[in-house]
Design an enzyme around this catalytic site. Structure first.
Site, short mmCIF file in Angstrom:
data_model
loop_
_atom_site.label_atom_id
_atom_site.label_comp_id
_atom_site.label_asym_id
_atom_site.label_seq_id
_atom_site.Cartn_x
_atom_site.Cartn_y
_atom_site.Cartn_z
N CYS A 1 0.80 -1.24 0.00
CA CYS A 1 0.00 0.00 0.00
C CYS A 1 0.83 1.28 0.00
CB CYS A 1 -0.94 0.01 1.21
SG CYS A 1 -2.17 -1.29 1.13
N1 NAD Z 1 -3.70 -5.57 1.94
C1 NAD Z 1 -3.65 -4.39 2.50
O1 NAD Z 1 -2.80 -4.11 3.36
C2 NAD Z 1 -4.68 -3.33 2.16
C3 NAD Z 1 -4.81 -2.21 2.99
C4 NAD Z 1 -5.72 -1.22 2.66
C5 NAD Z 1 -6.45 -1.35 1.49
N2 NAD Z 1 -6.28 -2.43 0.68
C6 NAD Z 1 -7.06 -2.50 -0.55
O2 NAD Z 1 -8.01 -3.55 -0.46
C7 NAD Z 1 -8.20 -4.13 -1.74
C8 NAD Z 1 -7.98 -5.62 -1.63
O3 NAD Z 1 -6.65 -5.84 -1.23
P1 NAD Z 1 -6.17 -7.25 -0.68
O4 NAD Z 1 -4.79 -7.03 -0.17
O5 NAD Z 1 -7.17 -7.88 0.19
O6 NAD Z 1 -6.10 -8.07 -2.07
P2 NAD Z 1 -5.87 -9.63 -2.26
O7 NAD Z 1 -5.23 -9.78 -3.59
O8 NAD Z 1 -5.19 -10.19 -1.07
O9 NAD Z 1 -7.35 -10.23 -2.30
C9 NAD Z 1 -8.29 -9.96 -3.29
C10 NAD Z 1 -9.27 -11.11 -3.38
O10 NAD Z 1 -10.27 -10.78 -4.33
C11 NAD Z 1 -10.56 -11.94 -5.11
N3 NAD Z 1 -11.20 -11.54 -6.35
C12 NAD Z 1 -10.63 -10.97 -7.46
N4 NAD Z 1 -11.58 -10.72 -8.38
C13 NAD Z 1 -12.75 -11.13 -7.86
C14 NAD Z 1 -14.09 -11.16 -8.34
N5 NAD Z 1 -14.40 -10.69 -9.55
N6 NAD Z 1 -15.05 -11.67 -7.57
C15 NAD Z 1 -14.76 -12.16 -6.34
N7 NAD Z 1 -13.51 -12.16 -5.81
C16 NAD Z 1 -12.52 -11.65 -6.58
C17 NAD Z 1 -9.21 -12.60 -5.25
O11 NAD Z 1 -9.35 -13.96 -5.62
C18 NAD Z 1 -8.63 -12.42 -3.85
O12 NAD Z 1 -9.00 -13.47 -2.99
C19 NAD Z 1 -7.25 -3.40 -2.69
O13 NAD Z 1 -7.93 -2.36 -3.32
C20 NAD Z 1 -6.23 -2.83 -1.76
O14 NAD Z 1 -5.61 -1.68 -2.26
C21 NAD Z 1 -5.43 -3.44 1.00
#
Ligand code: NAD
Length: 455
Positions: free
Chosen positions: A268
């Site tokens: 991030c």
């Molecule tokens: N990880 C962090 O520290 C963090 C912190 C703040 C914000 N975010 C934001 O949160 C969001 C998610 O991040 P994350 O780290 O959890 O990502 P991630 O890659 O760990 O998880 C995303 C999940 O979404 C699933 N997915 C993808 N397309 C899909 C669909 N069409 N339908 C259903 N499921 C689907 C994937 O299979 C995966 O399990 C991003 O926008 C990220 O910027 C993440």
């Protein structure tokens, strides 16, 4: 109790689903990866996050996973937490969000009753008003604010402490299509939170800007602290901890994330700051501050390599890099400065061996040319002459005797007792032994007040 759904069971979404289930909600998790669905349904966590698996196991009755978007129609609130990867220009791509939103809209087309849709994924300012809301209305054939409500509710968590971050946040940020939608989400958040954080409610665009502003500001603070560390390494008697501890007392500054160490990384921080700069430039505003933060961060690796050279630690010295993940308590390697350091040392010709508690058991893996990963701290230390504490896992600071007769380069300075058994202890951000005096040109300039003012 309400039935809710979470689309995207990744690092953030699965934690959110688990937290909602702990608070009594019946949660339907939707993902496109079958191994993730199977894992959740059998009570196991597919991701490394302390405490998560236990919550999933104890709430199995209230949490189930599926790939079928139609099951969402049995719920009245849906959180969308799918990836928004950065494109080459630094902008967050909406390709996963658009796909998920379209599937959700199509599923809701046949459902009756009001549905609240909450976007948690980080998006660029303008995304919701110009892309997401119209797409939802088109796919569902319904109207936002009357048939469904829409909110933006980004999280401010740190991996390794996601559950705590979600349940004890400093504040809750809500962008809302209308009062009804925002109030319903605020009620859910109040139920989840153990503390009573301020809830900031606003339009989508202001919330979208606020989200990326937080990480842009925090990275600026980290780059400032690293600049102080670099200064303290170069002035006689310099000690960055003395300086940051003092100025951190000033409430306008605060002590969090003010630790001169290595650069920032992770999934991030770097990308949110770059997105902030790209967005700022795109609309014709000043992006210099965010760009400078990024530039300072890019120079941190070179700063650490330079310290090794100043200490005459040249190849083929055997070096252990302790910690590879971008921070402790996670196995995430995205933009990890520790991993970059291990690779850079390998490229410079040092013999590099690494250990990280999150990868214990994966020792066969060779992560880059000439870099080996071993299973235990002691083995890693024994196989090296110089030990660099790169990611500050607690384990590395527990027993200073581990480093008997080794040169220790400490990027975080977190020993309670100095490792006196070490043959040499080099704490970055310090110049305690006064080996690097002030540059003579600077001292000359000090002699007259006019010249100093001219600098
Ligand atoms: N990880 C962090 O520290 C963090 C912190 C703040 C914000 N975010 C934001 O949160 C969001 C998610 O991040 P994350 O780290 O959890 O990502 P991630 O890659 O760990 O998880 C995303 C999940 O979404 C699933 N997915 C993808 N397309 C899909 C669909 N069409 N339908 C259903 N499921 C689907 C994937 O299979 C995966 O399990 C991003 O926008 C990220 O910027 C993440």
């Amino acid at each position: 109790m309400k039935n809710v759904s979470v689309v995207g069971l990744g690092k953030l979404g699965l934690c959110l689903a688990a937290v909602l289930a702990t608070n009594g909600y019946n949660v339907t998790g939707v993902d496109v990866v079958h191994s993730t669905i199977d894992s959740v349904n059998s009570g196991r966590s597919p991701i490394f996050e302390p405490g998560l698996e236990k919550i999933i196991r104890t709430n199995r009755k209230r949490l189930h996973a599926t790939s079928d978007f139609n099951e969402i129609t049995l719920t009245s609130v849906t959180f969308i937490v799918v990836p928004t990867p950065s494109d080459a220009s630094g902008i967050f791509s909406l390709r996963f969000v658009e796909k998920a939103v379209k599937s959700l809209g199509l599923a809701l087309a046949s459902s009756k009753g009001y549905h609240l849709i909450v976007l948690v994924s980080t998006v660029m300012p303008g995304s919701i008003d110009t892309v997401i809301r119209p797409l939802l209305e088109k796919a569902s054939g319904k109207t936002c604010t009357t048939d469904f409500g829409l909110c933006y509710n980004p999280e401010f968590i740190a991996l390794g402490d996601v559950i705590k971050g979600m349940t004890e946040p400093d504040f809750i940020l809500i962008g809302e299509s209308d009062k009804k939608a925002g109030s319903e989400l605020a009620r859910i958040q109040k139920k989840i939170c153990k503390n009573s954080p301020p809830i900031e409610r606003m339009s989508f665009v202001n919330a979208e800007l606020a989200k990326i502003s937080v990480n842009s500001f925090v990275t600026m603070k980290m780059s400032f602290a690293n600049t102080l560390a670099e200064i303290c390494e170069s002035i006689p008697g310099g000690d960055v901890d003395k300086v940051t501890t003092a100025i951190g007392n000033d409430r306008r500054i605060g002590s969090k994330y003010l630790r001169g160490a290595q650069g920032y990384g992770g999934p991030c921080f770097p990308r949110d700051n770059i997105a902030f700069a790209t967005f700022t430039r795109s609309i014709g505003a000043q992006a210099e501050l965010a760009l400078a933060t990024h530039k300072v961060n890019l120079s941190q690796l070179g700063r650490i390599l330079e310290i090794l050279k100043k200490e005459n630690l040249f190849p083929p010295t055997k070096i252990s890099v302790l910690g590879l993940s971008y921070k402790p308590r996670t196995n995430v390697l995205d933009a990890s400065q520790s991993l970059m350091l291990a690779k850079a040392l390998g490229d410079e010709g040092y013999e590099v061996v690494c250990y990280d508690p999150a990868f214990s058991g994966n020792s066969k893996e060779i992560i880059a040319n000439g870099i080996k990963l071993v299973d235990g701290l002691n083995e890693c230390v024994e196989r090296s002459d110089v030990c660099i504490i790169a990611t500050p896992w607690e384990e590395f600071y527990r027993n200073p005797e581990t480093f008997n007769n080794k040169i220790v380069v400490d990027l975080w300075r977190m020993f309670k007792r100095a490792p006196t058994a070490a043959s040499k202890y080099i704490a970055i951000g310090q110049n305690q032994d006064r080996t690097f005096p002030f540059p003579s040109e600077y001292l000359e300039k000090l002699s007259t007040r006019e010249t100093v003012l001219a600098v």
